[in-house]
Enzyme design. Structure first.
Site, PDB file in Angstrom:
ATOM      1  N   SER A 251       0.807  -1.218   0.000  1.00  0.00           N
ATOM      2  CA  SER A 251       0.000   0.000   0.000  1.00  0.00           C
ATOM      3  C   SER A 251       0.841   1.270   0.000  1.00  0.00           C
ATOM      4  CB  SER A 251      -0.911   0.034   1.231  1.00  0.00           C
ATOM      5  OG  SER A 251      -1.543   1.301   1.323  1.00  0.00           O
ATOM      6  N   LYS A 300     -13.323  -6.069  -1.072  1.00  0.00           N
ATOM      7  CA  LYS A 300     -14.223  -4.994  -1.516  1.00  0.00           C
ATOM      8  C   LYS A 300     -15.683  -5.435  -1.630  1.00  0.00           C
ATOM      9  CE  LYS A 300     -10.654  -2.293  -3.793  1.00  0.00           C
ATOM     10  NZ  LYS A 300     -10.320  -1.350  -4.850  1.00  0.00           N
ATOM     11  N   ALA A 376     -13.092  -9.603 -12.415  1.00  0.00           N
ATOM     12  CA  ALA A 376     -14.457  -9.235 -12.032  1.00  0.00           C
ATOM     13  C   ALA A 376     -14.605  -9.085 -10.520  1.00  0.00           C
ATOM     14  CB  ALA A 376     -15.443 -10.282 -12.553  1.00  0.00           C
ATOM     15  N   GLY A 378     -13.657  -6.595  -6.955  1.00  0.00           N
ATOM     16  CA  GLY A 378     -14.144  -5.278  -6.554  1.00  0.00           C
ATOM     17  C   GLY A 378     -13.771  -4.171  -7.519  1.00  0.00           C
ATOM     18  N   ARG A 403     -18.359 -15.785 -11.794  1.00  0.00           N
ATOM     19  CA  ARG A 403     -18.251 -14.387 -11.358  1.00  0.00           C
ATOM     20  C   ARG A 403     -18.271 -13.459 -12.571  1.00  0.00           C
ATOM     21  NH1 ARG A 403     -13.686 -11.918  -7.215  1.00  0.00           N
ATOM     22  NH2 ARG A 403     -12.231 -12.334  -8.893  1.00  0.00           N
ATOM     23  N   GLY A 486      -2.499   2.822 -13.140  1.00  0.00           N
ATOM     24  CA  GLY A 486      -3.310   2.679 -11.936  1.00  0.00           C
ATOM     25  C   GLY A 486      -3.020   3.766 -10.925  1.00  0.00           C
TER      26      GLY A 486
END
Length: 519
Positions: A251, A300, A376, A378, A403, A486
């Site tokens: 993170s 998520k 597919a 969160g 999913r 991203g």
């Protein structure tokens, strides 16, 4: 700063030095001071061929900042395996030569305190320490242990544990809040990280950090404590925010949110939270001090059932990436800031390149485009709903075909099996969005699609932001596609989160500067 520093001042930052030679230890003390340490912990048991009478005067005469002397025996997890009497004599010598603090193991503390009348010392403070392998014991058991440590007459006590779950750390916070003498208490490992970072909030007197390039296992770096977390600003009123994820070490949230909190004068701290069990986590951290969360992989979707209310957009998507604890009633409110963040990032890249349909009737450059989504989960759900809202035609690939089908149905799109991805040929000008961890550090060289098909896409977006330019983006750029990192989605969703966390307006340019310089 005198030897009473730990007894008076708010939490200080200490760097353990595990140098193998006296020369290196002296050099590392200087480095620690220059990097912002308040004191250093000298691990004498790490020194090779250490001779106390010869080496201690050299070390102590050259100390540029206060020192805490530890000479840990093998029977307590250290490296020293010699004569116990000699070890204890070395500690007393360090005290006599001017060490501000010496550390005694609980097993020998009673005898040494009594024999040398150490509790009556003013020039050198005694830390009595104990390592507990697991914190699975109850709050009461830990309290009894702390009481026993206090009864030695120690000026300061130190309790180190290993945590098997983040919820166990609440016991450490409870001890810190209620201890009658100055207490150093934390848990090691990734699951224990918040106990080190949040110690100052609950009354801990010391935070440990390691020197850059010589990391001590499980400790944050001194630089991150100062720059990312700003531990010297954390106090009892600090609101705690964090990323709920598994894993969590990747993170970048702390290096963005924390400086931004300080920039706007908001008393908050953002920390990584390695969570194994959502239900247990929310049951334990009910206090209003824990004010909000980002939600990452793999939670998520699962986290929605623990929200008391879910914003309509997040409900439609079926994924929450932001939770705020409402002040009035403590209820958890779920939001999704990923959706607009990812879609506006792709739209703006298309607009910047002039790749718009040109007709006023089209509200978005994505309208009518084939939108090929890989993943597919969160983040994928947020991208799919965003693309659908702009009139794109969504194709979904996921390793879990059920999913993929479920998401495709929700956005009136089409699902294809993951195996077909390598042979799938998109329409010319299609958009590709990767919402899987494929390509994330450390497995940086993988890409989710066939390299030959990249030339058919007009835009390639990658939700992975470590590294900033993934192999997928580098290959797509070489094939002539517009690429969207991203990092851009991360920045935009973080702006949305910051607004929700603080109830204010995020300083977007300040946040963008951090992202551009630090990522």
């Amino acid at each position: 700063m005198g030897s009473v520093g730990l007894l008076k001042k708010a939490a200080m930052v200490c760097v353990p030095l595990t140098s193998h030679s006296v020369e290196h230890m002296v050099g590392d003390m200087v480095r620690a001071k220059n990097e912002g340490a308040d004191l250093v912990e000298l691990r004498l048991d790490c020194l090779t061929a250490f001779q106390p009478a010869r080496d201690l005067p050299t070390i102590l005469c050259n100390k540029p900042l206060p020192i805490l002397v530890v000479y840990r025996p093998k029977w307590d997890g250290g490296l020293y395996d010699g004569d116990e009497k000699s070890r204890q004599e070395a500690l007393i010598l360090a005290k006599e030569l001017g060490a501000e603090y010496i550390d005694l193991e609980l097993q020998v503390a009673f005898d040494m305190m009594e024999k040398h009348k150490l509790s009556q010392q003013n020039n050198c403070k005694i830390i009595v320490s104990c390592f507990v392998d697991k914190i699975t014991s109850s709050k009461e058991d830990l309290s009894h242990l702390v009481t026993r440590m206090q009864s030695t007459g120690a000026h300061i006590i130190k309790l180190v544990t290993t945590a098997t779950d983040i919820t166990e750390l609440s016991r450490i916070f409870h001890l810190l809040s209620h201890c009658q003498v100055p207490l150093i208490a934390y848990s090691t490992g990734e699951r224990g990280l918040i106990s080190q970072l949040l110690g100052p909030k609950f009354g801990g007197v010391l935070v440990y950090g390691s020197l850059e390039g010589s990391q001590v296992a499980g400790l944050p770096t001194l630089a991150s404590l100062r720059e990312a977390y700003g531990v010297e600003h954390i106090d009892a009123d600090t609101k705690v925010f964090g990323l709920i994820s598994k894993p969590v070490s990747h993170s970048k949230g702390p290096i963005l949110h924390n400086p931004t909190f300080r920039h706007v004068g908001y008393n908050g701290v953002y920390v990584p939270m390695f969570v194994d069990d959502l239900k247990q986590f929310f049951n334990v951290y009910e206090s209003p001090d824990f004010a909000g969360y980002s939600v990452g992989i793999p939670y998520k979707e699962a986290v929605m059932e623990f929200c008391d209310e879910v914003h309509p957009l997040a409900k439609a998507i079926g994924a929450v990436n932001t939770i705020v604890k409402r002040l009035s009633d403590g209820k958890l409110i779920g939001y999704n800031t990923d959706c607009e963040a990812s879609i506006t990032a792709i739209e703006d890249a298309l607009k910047a390149q002039g790749l718009v349909n040109g007709e006023a009737s089209f509200p978005s450059p994505l309208t009518g485009k084939q939108f090929v989504l890989v993943g597919a989960g969160g983040a994928g759900r947020a991208l799919a709903f965003g693309a659908k809202s702009r009139g794109a035609r969504v194709m979904v690939f996921d390793i879990d075909f059920d999913r993929a089908k479920s998401l495709a149905q929700a956005v009136s799109g089409q699902a294809l099996s993951f195996e077909q991805l390598t042979t799938f040929r998109p329409e010319k000008g299609a958009v590709l969005a990767n919402a899987t961890p494929i390509g994330m550090h450390p497995n940086k060289n993988r890409i989710p699609v066939s390299k030959e098909t990249l030339r058919d896409y007009s835009v390639v977006f990658d939700a992975v932001y470590t590294p900033r330019k993934t192999t997928l983006l580098a290959d797509a750029e070489a094939a002539g596609a517009i690429i969207v990192s991203g990092v851009e989605m991360f920045l935009r969703q973080a702006v949305g989160q910051f607004n929700l966390f603080t109830g204010g307006k995020a300083p977007e340019e300040f946040m963008r500067e951090i992202v551009l310089s630090k990522f």
